[in-house]
Design a protein around this motif. Structure first.
Motif, PDB file in Angstrom:
ATOM      1  N   TYR A 245      -2.574   6.638  26.541  1.00 60.91           N
ATOM      2  CA  TYR A 245      -3.712   5.890  26.760  1.00 60.91           C
ATOM      3  C   TYR A 245      -5.018   6.544  26.125  1.00 60.91           C
ATOM      4  O   TYR A 245      -5.439   7.646  26.805  1.00 60.91           O
ATOM      5  CB  TYR A 245      -3.993   5.613  28.043  1.00 60.91           C
ATOM      6  N   ASP A 246      -5.525   5.945  25.106  1.00 62.50           N
ATOM      7  CA  ASP A 246      -6.940   6.248  24.614  1.00 62.50           C
ATOM      8  C   ASP A 246      -7.807   5.325  25.203  1.00 62.50           C
ATOM      9  O   ASP A 246      -7.257   4.380  25.907  1.00 62.50           O
ATOM     10  CB  ASP A 246      -6.879   6.646  23.117  1.00 62.50           C
ATOM     11  N   ARG A 247      -8.838   5.351  24.879  1.00 60.37           N
ATOM     12  CA  ARG A 247     -10.051   4.324  25.320  1.00 60.37           C
ATOM     13  C   ARG A 247      -9.341   2.828  24.966  1.00 60.37           C
ATOM     14  O   ARG A 247      -9.562   1.895  25.683  1.00 60.37           O
ATOM     15  CB  ARG A 247     -11.444   4.682  24.673  1.00 60.37           C
ATOM     16  N   ALA A 248      -9.049   2.912  23.853  1.00 60.94           N
ATOM     17  CA  ALA A 248      -8.619   1.412  23.398  1.00 60.94           C
ATOM     18  C   ALA A 248      -7.600   0.989  24.100  1.00 60.94           C
ATOM     19  O   ALA A 248      -7.353  -0.343  24.673  1.00 60.94           O
ATOM     20  CB  ALA A 248      -8.296   1.424  21.815  1.00 60.94           C
ATOM     21  N   ALA A 249      -6.596   1.727  24.630  1.00 63.87           N
ATOM     22  CA  ALA A 249      -5.230   1.541  25.334  1.00 63.87           C
ATOM     23  C   ALA A 249      -5.717   1.153  26.888  1.00 63.87           C
ATOM     24  O   ALA A 249      -5.079   0.161  27.194  1.00 63.87           O
ATOM     25  CB  ALA A 249      -4.056   2.496  25.352  1.00 63.87           C
ATOM     26  N   VAL A 250      -6.618   1.700  27.259  1.00 66.87           N
ATOM     27  CA  VAL A 250      -6.949   1.451  28.612  1.00 66.87           C
ATOM     28  C   VAL A 250      -7.779   0.081  28.480  1.00 66.87           C
ATOM     29  O   VAL A 250      -7.507  -0.751  29.504  1.00 66.87           O
ATOM     30  CB  VAL A 250      -8.140   2.559  29.103  1.00 66.87           C
ATOM     31  N   ILE A 251      -8.578  -0.215  27.605  1.00 64.49           N
ATOM     32  CA  ILE A 251      -9.313  -1.520  27.563  1.00 64.49           C
ATOM     33  C   ILE A 251      -8.186  -2.682  27.402  1.00 64.49           C
ATOM     34  O   ILE A 251      -8.366  -3.563  27.994  1.00 64.49           O
ATOM     35  CB  ILE A 251     -10.037  -1.499  26.387  1.00 64.49           C
ATOM     36  N   ALA A 252      -7.269  -2.263  26.658  1.00 69.73           N
ATOM     37  CA  ALA A 252      -6.266  -3.291  26.362  1.00 69.73           C
ATOM     38  C   ALA A 252      -5.341  -3.560  27.732  1.00 69.73           C
ATOM     39  O   ALA A 252      -5.114  -4.750  27.996  1.00 69.73           O
ATOM     40  CB  ALA A 252      -5.114  -2.871  25.305  1.00 69.73           C
ATOM     41  N   ARG A 253      -5.249  -2.735  28.672  1.00 71.52           N
ATOM     42  CA  ARG A 253      -4.332  -2.871  29.662  1.00 71.52           C
ATOM     43  C   ARG A 253      -5.390  -3.456  30.962  1.00 71.52           C
ATOM     44  O   ARG A 253      -4.865  -4.364  31.370  1.00 71.52           O
ATOM     45  CB  ARG A 253      -3.725  -1.410  30.218  1.00 71.52           C
ATOM     46  N   TYR A 254      -6.460  -3.110  31.031  1.00 74.96           N
ATOM     47  CA  TYR A 254      -7.362  -3.580  32.095  1.00 74.96           C
ATOM     48  C   TYR A 254      -8.751  -4.321  31.803  1.00 74.96           C
ATOM     49  O   TYR A 254      -9.049  -5.100  32.764  1.00 74.96           O
ATOM     50  CB  TYR A 254      -8.057  -2.206  32.937  1.00 74.96           C
ATOM     51  N   GLY A 255      -8.825  -4.368  30.551  1.00 70.42           N
ATOM     52  CA  GLY A 255      -9.953  -5.304  30.059  1.00 70.42           C
ATOM     53  C   GLY A 255     -11.219  -4.549  30.401  1.00 70.42           C
ATOM     54  O   GLY A 255     -12.139  -5.311  30.244  1.00 70.42           O
ATOM     55  N   LEU A 256     -11.220  -3.359  30.872  1.00 67.60           N
ATOM     56  CA  LEU A 256     -12.314  -2.466  31.173  1.00 67.60           C
ATOM     57  C   LEU A 256     -12.286  -1.115  30.679  1.00 67.60           C
ATOM     58  O   LEU A 256     -11.152  -0.396  30.431  1.00 67.60           O
ATOM     59  CB  LEU A 256     -12.418  -2.270  32.573  1.00 67.60           C
ATOM     60  N   PRO A 257     -13.489  -0.435  30.280  1.00 67.60           N
ATOM     61  CA  PRO A 257     -13.215   0.959  29.603  1.00 67.60           C
ATOM     62  C   PRO A 257     -12.843   1.791  30.838  1.00 67.60           C
ATOM     63  O   PRO A 257     -13.133   1.479  32.076  1.00 67.60           O
ATOM     64  CB  PRO A 257     -14.623   1.205  29.133  1.00 67.60           C
ATOM     65  N   PRO A 258     -12.436   2.906  30.545  1.00 69.30           N
ATOM     66  CA  PRO A 258     -12.192   4.025  31.673  1.00 69.30           C
ATOM     67  C   PRO A 258     -13.118   4.279  32.568  1.00 69.30           C
ATOM     68  O   PRO A 258     -12.829   4.340  33.879  1.00 69.30           O
ATOM     69  CB  PRO A 258     -11.852   5.341  30.690  1.00 69.30           C
TER      70      PRO A 258
END
Length: 186
Positions: free
Chosen positions: A128-141
């Motif tokens: 999980y980088d920033r983009a992957a977190v956003i893809a999973r949750y719809g929110l930044p870390p």
């Protein structure tokens, strides 16, 4: 390695050998969270004797490999990981956190701090980088603590806001920007 790539911990060490490594462990003493919220992790049974002996052996093995062990009474391993990530993200090219706990995703910082989340069986991880977190949750870390404040965390016995699930929580945080603003608007 790109976002979402599945590798095992051994493959990660081979493909991206670390310059430095540390291992963080929970301690048996109550944490500051337990002191603040008595029901914190109340449903978790005490560690089995077999696990305790394995942790002792893990400490010995890590020391043989020269891996620093980080633990502190009153704090969890995640607290140690967060502290280390903050301390070193400006000092090294990349901090990679290897964990089975999705709570560490709030520590992700662009490409400087990434999380490798161990999947079932520990033979695979998901990066999980920033983009992957956003893809999973719809929110930044950095918005995940606000999100968790709304949805709660069943694994830690932390209640969320009644009737607010993951989708609604993400929409509210996106709309209002923070948990505090959501409550101001309620």
């Amino acid at each position: 390695v790109s976002s979402g790539t599945t590798l095992g911990p051994t493959q990660i060490a081979r493909e991206e050998p670390p310059d430095y490594a540390a291992a963080a462990f929970d301690r048996p003493e109550p944490t500051f969270r337990k002191q603040e919220f008595d029901a914190y992790k109340i449903h978790r049974p005490p560690a089995a004797n077999e696990l305790i002996s394995q942790i002792i052996e893990a400490h010995r093995l890590l020391e043989l490999f020269g891996i620093k062990i980080c633990e502190m009474p009153g704090f969890e391993a995640d607290d140690m990981l967060g502290t280390l990530a903050e301390m070193f993200k400006g000092e090294v090219d990349r901090v990679v956190i290897l964990s089975g706990d999705l709570d560490v995703l709030q520590l992700v910082d662009g490409e400087r701090v990434v999380a490798e989340i161990i999947k079932t069986g520990v033979s695979e991880t998901v990066r999980y980088d920033r983009a992957a977190v956003i893809a999973r949750y719809g929110l930044p870390p950095e918005k995940l603590p606000d999100y968790k404040g709304l949805v709660g965390d069943a694994s830690d016995n932390i209640p969320g806001v009644k009737g607010v699930g993951p989708k609604t929580a993400a929409e509210l945080i996106k709309k209002y920007g923070s948990l505090e603003k959501v409550f101001e608007e309620a």
